[in-house]
Scaffold this active site. Structure first.
Site, PDB file in Angstrom:
ATOM      1  N   HIS A 364       0.839  -1.207   0.000  1.00  0.00           N
ATOM      2  CA  HIS A 364       0.000   0.000   0.000  1.00  0.00           C
ATOM      3  C   HIS A 364       0.873   1.256   0.000  1.00  0.00           C
ATOM      4  O   HIS A 364       0.637   2.193  -0.781  1.00  0.00           O
ATOM      5  CB  HIS A 364      -0.904  -0.030   1.234  1.00  0.00           C
ATOM      6  CG  HIS A 364      -1.790   1.156   1.396  1.00  0.00           C
ATOM      7  ND1 HIS A 364      -3.115   1.154   1.011  1.00  0.00           N
ATOM      8  CD2 HIS A 364      -1.555   2.381   1.934  1.00  0.00           C
ATOM      9  CE1 HIS A 364      -3.653   2.331   1.291  1.00  0.00           C
ATOM     10  NE2 HIS A 364      -2.728   3.095   1.866  1.00  0.00           N
ATOM     11  N   GLU A 365       1.902   1.278   0.843  1.00  0.00           N
ATOM     12  CA  GLU A 365       2.751   2.471   0.940  1.00  0.00           C
ATOM     13  C   GLU A 365       3.618   2.652  -0.302  1.00  0.00           C
ATOM     14  O   GLU A 365       3.902   3.787  -0.695  1.00  0.00           O
ATOM     15  CB  GLU A 365       3.631   2.385   2.196  1.00  0.00           C
ATOM     16  CG  GLU A 365       2.858   2.371   3.513  1.00  0.00           C
ATOM     17  CD  GLU A 365       1.936   3.560   3.680  1.00  0.00           C
ATOM     18  OE1 GLU A 365       2.271   4.659   3.186  1.00  0.00           O
ATOM     19  OE2 GLU A 365       0.862   3.398   4.299  1.00  0.00           O
ATOM     20  N   HIS A 368       1.746   4.677  -2.673  1.00  0.00           N
ATOM     21  CA  HIS A 368       1.855   6.114  -2.425  1.00  0.00           C
ATOM     22  C   HIS A 368       3.188   6.666  -2.949  1.00  0.00           C
ATOM     23  O   HIS A 368       3.235   7.754  -3.533  1.00  0.00           O
ATOM     24  CB  HIS A 368       1.737   6.414  -0.935  1.00  0.00           C
ATOM     25  CG  HIS A 368       0.363   6.212  -0.367  1.00  0.00           C
ATOM     26  ND1 HIS A 368      -0.777   6.563  -1.050  1.00  0.00           N
ATOM     27  CD2 HIS A 368      -0.051   5.716   0.838  1.00  0.00           C
ATOM     28  CE1 HIS A 368      -1.838   6.288  -0.298  1.00  0.00           C
ATOM     29  NE2 HIS A 368      -1.422   5.769   0.848  1.00  0.00           N
ATOM     30  N   HIS A 374      -5.430   6.952  -2.210  1.00  0.00           N
ATOM     31  CA  HIS A 374      -6.411   5.990  -1.708  1.00  0.00           C
ATOM     32  C   HIS A 374      -7.585   5.912  -2.684  1.00  0.00           C
ATOM     33  O   HIS A 374      -7.975   6.926  -3.282  1.00  0.00           O
ATOM     34  CB  HIS A 374      -6.946   6.421  -0.335  1.00  0.00           C
ATOM     35  CG  HIS A 374      -5.921   6.342   0.751  1.00  0.00           C
ATOM     36  ND1 HIS A 374      -5.773   7.334   1.705  1.00  0.00           N
ATOM     37  CD2 HIS A 374      -4.987   5.402   1.042  1.00  0.00           C
ATOM     38  CE1 HIS A 374      -4.803   6.989   2.538  1.00  0.00           C
ATOM     39  NE2 HIS A 374      -4.307   5.824   2.157  1.00  0.00           N
TER      40      HIS A 374
END
Length: 685
Positions: A364-365, A368, A374
């Site tokens: 997930h990171e 980013h 998101h």
């Protein structure tokens, strides 16, 4: 303009121009307008309550007293034997001949500005809800459509693992590191992205035994209010601001014993007893943020101590949360100023790294890091019900800027959420991307990125992280060459500039969340009490100072400051000093003073400079406002700067039967065909 001239017939007209058009297509209506008299000509709007105005670039104004055909207009505004009534350009050429240059209530005084150089092709700007060229719809569609732009890419990353000096008690184990690395590559490999692992073990017992806070600024500890991100037993519960253990009697202070009830800001942390290593275990009891023996440090301080460059690889650090937060990880956006510096990278809670059920946090990171938002950005992260970036249908211009992720609220369940009743009304969301890695669902649910997300990741790798690649790849040009002109025997092409270079080196707006509101993303005397570059509090008459140093000294033409918050009236800055570089003509310690400056929190302050050839290496700001926040400072040189000596226009040689690059989509064109921007009408409406 005389009444006689004003009553002559004219057409309504407007122009159209797209990003890919080198010129404007003028469209004339078939209707005339007539006016009994003309007293005022408005250029740019009248600022009235009715909002009569426009936003854009006004290249010129030409008024004729006779009708002209569309073919005549294509020849040029002045290519006519009959002169126009009025012809004015952006530089107001020969304005004295057109207007009476008297400063009265009825007539303007001409002000001369240089005519801006016309862009051959418009820049590929992001949509209103985007930030960079990788948010431009055409650019991302180019990455989606051309597989050559999504060729396999391998990027370097480094896990920063603190351990005791004897190598014992590492923050994360070798098994955790390899399990997480395998999960990360398994998730990214289907999208032609993989990561090459290295481990940097820091053998330092002092660092290892300190409590590393992921989201707390040291200036907030002991500031007389409870800050939830700093509340932890190892900080004395925010220096005693969140929990107080009882009354501290005067006879118990300075008694050579660390008394817990006195170990807070209200009692000066037991007058130093709790930070004295001869009295107590300071790694358990020293909560004074001003003490070098304190039991904790921020992740920003850890990065500053280690100073591991982020220019050639991604750095992954570990830090813990306060007792009131459940933060699993944070990442530096690719457009942030810190993206390629030692202050950038990723920060993970070690409990969510390489452990059962928590392998998706790093995936997930990394999303980013590569520019992904998101999936619930357009619903749960909107500013209001009228936010123009809220997402009601899948779109590449709102929400998470991906048209293949449906709007969804923030949710941790592995199915569509039920009807959501919030301040904007009741909404039901269907086919939500709850299995997407950029959602908030658990490992046993998330399993994919989408095509638009993969395109954005590849785009940001090309735009920002080329130095992380192993091996380096040629710069990508995501769009085919654009035809911008032709004659009977030749054609002229334009290529979009290659995707390359760190965004932090470019002009960019403030990266605080909301200007004119306090933010943790800016420098402030209040939040940097223990930063060596900041003096605080702000005593009269000189106030506190912040010194910002630049990587390269230069002779500046302008200084731009982004002061995004102030709590006092103007002048917010008591003084601005330009600090000369080493070896310059001024005496030691001398600076060029620009004096007090008035600031607007939502508008950058730009000052034109003439330093008489003196190179400037730093800017020193003085203020009496200890809550003032500075987001960025930029010195701009002229084109003669030696730092620009290597900048040259890109030149391409195109040979018959050859392509420009394997990472540039091709163009197929037959001489004589119509093309976008040729300035001709191809159909009537």
């Amino acid at each position: 303009m005389s009444s006689q001239e004003a009553t002559r017939s004219a057409h309504y007209s407007f122009t159209l121009r797209t990003d890919r058009s080198p010129g404007s297509t003028r469209v004339l209506s078939q209707q005339h307008y007539r006016a009994g008299s003309c007293r005022t000509l408005l250029l740019g709007g009248d600022q009235s309550e009715e909002g009569q105005g426009f936003r854009g670039y006004l290249g010129g104004v030409v008024l004729w007293g006779h009708a002209r055909s569309h073919d005549d207009l294509l020849k040029g505004p002045l290519d006519d034997s009959r002169q126009p009534v009025l012809a004015m350009w952006a530089d107001v050429t020969e304005a004295q001949q057109l207007w009476t240059p008297l400063k009265t209530d009825r007539f303007p005084v001409p002000v001369f500005f240089p005519s801006p150089q016309r862009e051959l092709v418009s820049p590929f700007l992001p949509p209103p809800c985007g930030l960079t060229s990788c948010d431009n719809v055409e650019v991302i569609q180019g990455y989606n459509s051309h597989e050559s732009l999504r060729t396999p890419k391998t990027l370097r990353y480094r896990v920063v693992n603190l351990a005791n000096s004897d190598s014992s008690q590492p923050t994360v184990s070798t098994a955790q590191i390899h399990l997480q690395h395998q999960a990360l590559n398994d998730a990214l490999r289907p999208y032609n992205i993989s990561l090459d692992l290295s481990v940097h073990t820091v053998h330092n017992s002092s660092l290892r035994q300190r409590f590393i806070l992921s989201n707390c600024r040291m200036g907030k500890i002991g500031n007389r209010q409870c800050d939830r991100e700093c509340d932890h037993p190892r900080t004395g519960h925010d220096g005693g601001d969140c929990i107080r253990l009882g009354p501290c009697y005067s006879w118990r202070r300075r008694d050579g014993v660390c008394n817990p009830e006195c170990n807070s800001i209200l009692s000066d942390y037991d007058d130093g007893d709790c930070c004295n290593p001869e009295v107590t275990d300071v790694l358990r009891t020293c909560f004074d943020p001003e003490s070098p023996n304190r039991a904790y440090m921020s992740v920003q301080e850890l990065k500053e101590v280690l100073r591991l460059s982020g220019e050639n690889m991604l750095n992954v650090f570990f830090a813990s949360n306060s007792v009131r937060e459940a933060l699993a990880g944070t990442a530096t956006w690719p457009w942030a100023k810190e993206a390629l510096t030692h202050q950038g990278g990723m920060v993970l809670n070690p409990a969510y790294f390489g452990t059962a059920g928590h392998n998706s946090t790093m995936i997930h990171e990394i999303g980013h890091i590569f520019g992904l938002y998101h999936v619930f950005k357009g619903v749960s992260e909107r500013d209001s019900c009228d936010d123009p970036c809220q997402e009601t249908t899948p779109s590449m211009e709102t929400g998470d800027l991906c048209a293949d992720t449906a709007p969804t609220p923030k949710s941790k369940v592995c199915h569509d959420p039920g009807p959501v009743n919030d301040s904007c009304g009741v909404t039901r969301y269907l086919d939500t991307p709850f299995r997407n890695y950029m959602s908030y669902t658990d490992d046993n649910c998330t399993n994919h990125f989408t095509a638009n997300q993969a395109a954005r990741m590849h785009c940001y790798i090309d735009l920002v992280y080329q130095r992380w690649l192993k091996p380096r790849l040629p710069a990508a040009i995501p769009l085919p060459p654009m035809l911008i002109g032709q004659t009977a025997d030749s054609v002229t092409f334009h290529w979009m500039p290659p995707m390359r270079g760190g965004l932090y080196q470019r002009y960019s707006p403030p990266d605080v969340d909301q200007v004119c509101e306090p933010s943790l993303q800016a420098w402030s005397p209040e939040l940097n009490l223990y930063d060596s570059n900041v003096t605080s509090p702000c005593p009269h008459p000189h106030g506190c100072t912040l010194t910002l140093s630049f990587l390269h000294p230069l002779v500046p033409h302008t200084l731009t400051l982004w002061v995004t918050y102030a709590s006092i009236g103007n002048p917010v800055l008591a003084n601005v000093d330009l600090v000369p570089g080493p070896g310059e003509a001024l005496g030691p310690g001398e600076a060029l003073s620009l004096g007090p400056q008035h600031i607007l929190c939502d508008t950058p302050l730009t000052l034109r400079l003439d330093t008489r050839g003196v190179a400037i290496s730093a800017v020193r700001l003085s203020t009496l406002d200890d809550r003032m926040e500075v987001d960025a400072a930029m010195l701009s040189s002229g084109p003669a700067s030696s730092l620009c000596s290597s900048c040259r226009p890109l030149l391409y040689r195109v040979q018959e039967g050859s392509m420009l690059s394997g990472r540039s989509p091709p163009l197929t064109y037959t001489l004589g065909q119509n093309f976008c921007g040729d300035g001709r009408l191809h159909l009537s409406v």
